[in-house]
Structure formats: C-alpha cells, structure tokens
Design a protein around this motif. Structure first.
Motif, short mmCIF file in Angstrom:
data_model
loop_
_atom_site.label_atom_id
_atom_site.label_comp_id
_atom_site.label_asym_id
_atom_site.label_seq_id
_atom_site.Cartn_x
_atom_site.Cartn_y
_atom_site.Cartn_z
N GLU A 241 -44.72 -64.52 -1.93
CA GLU A 241 -43.90 -65.04 -0.84
C GLU A 241 -42.45 -64.56 -0.91
OE1 GLU A 241 -44.27 -69.25 -1.21
OE2 GLU A 241 -46.37 -69.30 -0.54
N SER A 242 -42.12 -63.81 -1.95
CA SER A 242 -40.74 -63.38 -2.13
C SER A 242 -40.41 -62.18 -1.24
CB SER A 242 -40.49 -63.00 -3.59
OG SER A 242 -39.23 -62.40 -3.74
N PRO A 243 -39.29 -62.21 -0.52
CA PRO A 243 -38.87 -61.04 0.27
C PRO A 243 -38.32 -59.92 -0.61
CG PRO A 243 -37.20 -62.76 0.37
CD PRO A 243 -38.37 -63.34 -0.39
N ASN A 244 -38.18 -60.19 -1.91
CA ASN A 244 -37.60 -59.20 -2.82
C ASN A 244 -38.65 -58.43 -3.62
OD1 ASN A 244 -34.79 -59.99 -2.34
ND2 ASN A 244 -35.35 -61.90 -3.34
N PHE A 245 -39.94 -58.72 -3.35
CA PHE A 245 -40.99 -58.03 -4.08
C PHE A 245 -41.76 -57.13 -3.13
CE2 PHE A 245 -45.12 -57.58 -6.24
CZ PHE A 245 -44.67 -57.11 -7.47
N ALA A 246 -41.87 -55.85 -3.50
CA ALA A 246 -42.46 -54.85 -2.60
C ALA A 246 -43.99 -54.85 -2.67
CB ALA A 246 -41.92 -53.47 -2.95
N ARG A 247 -44.60 -54.00 -1.84
CA ARG A 247 -46.04 -53.84 -1.81
C ARG A 247 -46.41 -52.41 -2.19
NH1 ARG A 247 -45.10 -58.47 -1.70
NH2 ARG A 247 -46.03 -60.09 -0.37
N ILE A 248 -47.66 -52.21 -2.58
CA ILE A 248 -48.14 -50.87 -2.89
C ILE A 248 -48.21 -50.06 -1.60
CG2 ILE A 248 -50.03 -49.54 -3.91
CD1 ILE A 248 -48.47 -51.32 -5.88
N VAL A 249 -47.88 -48.78 -1.68
CA VAL A 249 -47.64 -47.97 -0.49
C VAL A 249 -48.86 -47.78 0.39
CG1 VAL A 249 -48.08 -45.76 -1.62
CG2 VAL A 249 -46.49 -45.85 0.33
N GLY A 250 -50.07 -47.66 -0.19
CA GLY A 250 -51.25 -47.39 0.61
C GLY A 250 -52.51 -47.91 -0.07
N ASP A 251 -53.62 -47.91 0.69
CA ASP A 251 -54.88 -48.46 0.18
C ASP A 251 -55.39 -47.69 -1.04
OD1 ASP A 251 -54.85 -50.34 2.20
OD2 ASP A 251 -56.07 -49.13 3.56
N LYS A 252 -55.30 -46.37 -1.01
CA LYS A 252 -55.79 -45.57 -2.13
C LYS A 252 -55.03 -45.91 -3.40
CE LYS A 252 -56.27 -40.77 -3.66
NZ LYS A 252 -56.05 -39.35 -3.28
N HIS A 253 -53.71 -46.01 -3.31
CA HIS A 253 -52.90 -46.33 -4.48
C HIS A 253 -53.15 -47.78 -4.92
CE1 HIS A 253 -50.46 -42.65 -4.53
NE2 HIS A 253 -50.59 -42.68 -3.22
N PHE A 254 -53.37 -48.67 -3.95
CA PHE A 254 -53.66 -50.07 -4.28
C PHE A 254 -54.94 -50.17 -5.11
CE2 PHE A 254 -56.02 -53.94 -3.29
CZ PHE A 254 -55.12 -54.91 -3.70
N GLN A 255 -55.98 -49.49 -4.68
CA GLN A 255 -57.25 -49.55 -5.40
C GLN A 255 -57.11 -48.97 -6.81
OE1 GLN A 255 -59.78 -51.15 -4.34
NE2 GLN A 255 -59.20 -51.46 -2.19
N ARG A 256 -56.35 -47.90 -6.94
CA ARG A 256 -56.15 -47.29 -8.26
C ARG A 256 -55.42 -48.24 -9.20
NH1 ARG A 256 -52.16 -45.17 -10.99
NH2 ARG A 256 -50.72 -45.47 -9.25
N VAL A 257 -54.31 -48.82 -8.73
CA VAL A 257 -53.52 -49.71 -9.58
C VAL A 257 -54.29 -50.98 -9.91
CG1 VAL A 257 -51.38 -51.06 -9.74
CG2 VAL A 257 -51.33 -48.78 -8.70
N ARG A 258 -54.99 -51.54 -8.94
CA ARG A 258 -55.75 -52.77 -9.20
C ARG A 258 -56.81 -52.55 -10.27
NH1 ARG A 258 -58.96 -55.94 -4.49
NH2 ARG A 258 -60.21 -54.03 -4.57
N ALA A 259 -57.42 -51.37 -10.30
CA ALA A 259 -58.44 -51.07 -11.31
C ALA A 259 -57.87 -51.10 -12.71
CB ALA A 259 -59.08 -49.72 -11.01
#
Length: 432
Positions: A241-259
């Motif tokens: 919920e923090s406006p100061n925390f970013a998101r992963i740039v794309g789905d491919k990168h999200f899946q890689r990092v989550r793994a």
C-alpha cells in the motif's frame, strides 16, 4: 586441457594473494625491468638489428581530445532517463554525433524520448531509434565509432561481439551480484537502514544495489529484527500500500524474480501479487551457495543472507566469484574496511553505506570484468567519448639537431641519441 591453463591459474593465485598490491613491490619490479634494459642493452641492440635492422627535444607535444565520430548509446529500462541521458551529455560535450536507443521494455519512456527529444536536439547530428531485439541486432550491424551500452552481461557480450566486427571501442555498464559484508563490529540499526534502502530502492531494480549480505550467524540474528524495523519505517506495515515502493517492470521479470523466493527460507516478506507485479521487500536466510538466488543478479526486492565464520571467509567467498560492479562493507573498524578494500576487486567500493558512491560525479563509475568495461560520470563521461589524440608539432628548421637520428650510425652519435630518448629514475635506461 588448455596448455596455458595452469600458468594462468598460477598467476591468478599470486594476484589474489595480494602480492602485487604494495607500492614497494611495484617499484622493485620496475627497477628490475630497468636493470634488464641496462644489463642486456647490447643483446637487445643486436637482437633488434637482426630482426629489424634499426636503432625530441624543442618541440610542442600535447594530447588533443578529439570526438570519436558517430556513437551509439543503448539505454536500460530500470533508470531509462538517467542512464540514457548521462552518457549522451558526455557524447555531446566531446563533440560526437549520436544514435540514441532507449529500452523497449520501458515503453512509455521510449515513446516520450522518441517523440520529444528530437525536437530539442539538432536532427542532423542526433537521432532516436526505437527497436526491439531483432531491430537492435540489425542496428548493431552498422559501423559506429563508439558504442555505449548499459544492460545485462549476456546482452553485453552480444554488443561487444558486434562491435568487434568493426573494431569499435565500447563501454559496457553491466551488473552482477554485489556483495555486502557486515562485520560484527558495527551499529546494527544504521546498517539495516542503509542496506534496506539500497536493496529495496526501485524494488531492487538497481545495478549497484547490494545483492546479498555476508555476516556471522550472530550478526544475522541481530540484523533480522533491525531490517524488519527499517522496512516498516520506510514502507509501513504493508509495503503493497506504500506509494514509495515500486513494482517489477514486466511480467517476464516478475516471474523470474518470484521464482527466486524458493531459495532458502523467507525470514521477512515473501508476499507477491501477479496482477500488480508486486513482490514484497524480502529477506532470505539459510541460503546455500548453489541456490538459484545466488546464481544470477537478483534485480528485485530480495535480500539473501549468507553466514560466514570470519572476514577472511567473506573475502574468499567474494574472490571466488565474478568481480562485482559494487562492493559494500559495514564495520566500525577501519582495519576491517581497509582489508576488504585491499584484498578484493570490484568496479566501485563503498564503506558503511550503499549506492552513494555512484552519486559523486568526482568519482568514475563503471565495472570490471563481467560487471563492465569503461568509466563515466562527470568529466569521465567526456573522457569516455573523447579519443586522446597524441600530437607533436615540430618546426621545419634546426635540422642539425636531427642529425643524430639519421643514418649512417656511428658510435660517436650514441650519447646524443640516448640523451634525447632516455627515461630517468634512479638508473638510466633507453627503449629504442
């Protein structure tokens, strides 16, 4: 087996031991080289005469900084404006024309740069190219006079291979797994805040972010609650919920990092949301050296902790891997800081903080080995995009002063020739 593998390994072991670092050692080796030139002077003259048959004062000699010509600048997606325009500033200051390729992954910035930047710059000298992988490959087939690339080591190899076809010089700003050694002698609260800030800024998508922590088991037990406190201080009880925390740039990168969350055990965080590409600020413990999270640059908000028995073990761990873009050490003891600095190698080094060393324009920024090639920032950006052209301006007169260098050669001319070409320190030697 490669016949030279043992030789290279032996020299690398000597280098890792720190033998070549002391100033006294370097001076001794240079003096030994001087003795070689002095003691083997006649042999050298005879050998060069057999091979090639050969043996300035009052002139103006200087280095002129010339532009390379047409340069290519390829930017990354994680800081798509800064890491595209900072090298462009150096290219413009040095007098080059430039092709600018923003990352296709940061689509909105790519569109903004492509549509608006040409309205500000001279279209005859500067152009923006939008390209995906295939188009970028075709772009690299062209002959450029210099290429500046920021991205991953795997793509860096592709860029360097393409540049080699035209013998084009390159600067490669890559990345790597940046170690962070935390000694037992430090302020744990301050360490946690500075490490958490550096690791989780931009959701960990920063090339100089601390990639993993090395510390003792005792320090890990102190560090975990301090890291949890720092994360809450920065992003609140629910970072999603923090406006100061970013998101992963794309789905491919999200899946890689989550793994990578499957490595070790989650001590802090671990929550994810596929729809918004959210991965919570996460700390992993019980991580093994061969876990997936330790095999690649994380580039996400995950911080593994590896426990080591001592500082020497931490240094050995670091030196057993590719040289990183940045190396961090936290300690209240200057001896510890200096020992880590002296016994390791990295693109940049920062003690008792993270990332801040790259904000100083008085310091060159760049990697070494797999983490990169070349330097920029501040005046170093100008230097990077400038060819240091050696120049000698001689007058057409005073021809009598040139007589000693012209054949036929005689023994009586040797002293004058040596006086014009020798390099002096404690002993005299001449390289002809």
């Amino acid at each position: 087996m490669n016949p030279h593998e043992g030789l290279v390994s032996r020299l690398r072991a000597a280098w890792l031991s720190g033998k070549t670092r002391p100033m006294e050692y370097r001076v001794a080796q240079l003096e030994a080289l001087g003795r070689f030139l002095d003691e083997k002077k006649q042999d050298i003259l005879e050998a060069t005469a057999l091979d090639m048959g050969k043996v300035t004062q009052l002139d103006s000699a200087f280095i002129r900084k010339d532009p390379y010509g047409v340069v290519l600048i390829i930017g990354p997606w994680n800081y798509p404006i800064n890491l595209l325009l900072v090298p462009l500033i150096g290219a413009i200051a040095a007098g080059n024309c430039a092709v600018i390729k923003p990352s296709e992954i940061s689509r909105n910035v790519e569109r903004l740069v492509a549509e608006t930047l040409p309205k500000y710059l001279d279209k005859d000298c500067f152009a923006v190219v939008t390209a995906g992988v295939e188009e970028a490959t075709r772009l690299l087939e062209n002959k450029f006079d210099y290429i500046f690339f920021t991205g991953s080591p795997s793509v860096g190899r592709i860029v360097m291979t393409a540049a080699a076809k035209h013998l084009t010089p390159v600067t490669l700003e890559l990345g790597g797994k940046n170690p962070c050694y935390v000694s037992d002698n430090c302020n744990v609260h301050n360490v946690a805040r500075r490490v958490a800030w550096g690791r989780f800024f931009n959701a960990g998508q920063t090339c100089v972010a601390p990639d993993y922590v090395l510390c003792s088991l005792e320090m890990q037990e102190k560090l975990l609650p301090a890291l949890r406190e720092a994360i809450t201080e920065f992003y609140g009880p629910n970072p999603q919920e923090s406006p100061n925390f970013a998101r992963i740039v794309g789905d491919k990168h999200f899946q890689r990092v989550r793994a990578l969350l499957n490595s070790g055990n989650v001590a802090i965080g671990g929550q994810t949301d596929t729809e918004t590409r959210y991965i919570a600020p996460t700390v992993l413990v019980d991580v093994q050296q061969d876990d997936p999270v330790m095999q690649e640059e994380i580039f996400g908000p995950i911080l593994p902790i590896i426990t080591v028995a001592s500082m020497d073990d931490a240094i050995a761990f670091i030196n057993a891997r590719e040289r990183p873009l940045a190396l961090y050490v936290f300690s209240s003891c200057k001896k510890v800081v200096n020992q880590v600095l002296e016994q390791t190698s990295s693109g940049g080094f920062c003690a008792n903080d993270t990332i801040m060393h790259m904000t100083l324009t008085s310091l060159p920024f760049g990697g070494i080995g797999q983490s990169g090639l070349g330097r920029y920032h501040g005046r170093f950006s100008f230097e990077t995009f400038s060819h240091p052209r050696s120049a000698l301006l001689r007058g057409i007169g005073r021809e009598a002063l040139n007589d000693p260098r012209y054949p036929p050669y005689a023994a009586r001319r040797l002293p004058l020739l040596r006086a014009a070409t020798e390099t002096k320190r404690r002993a005299v030697c001449a390289i002809l």
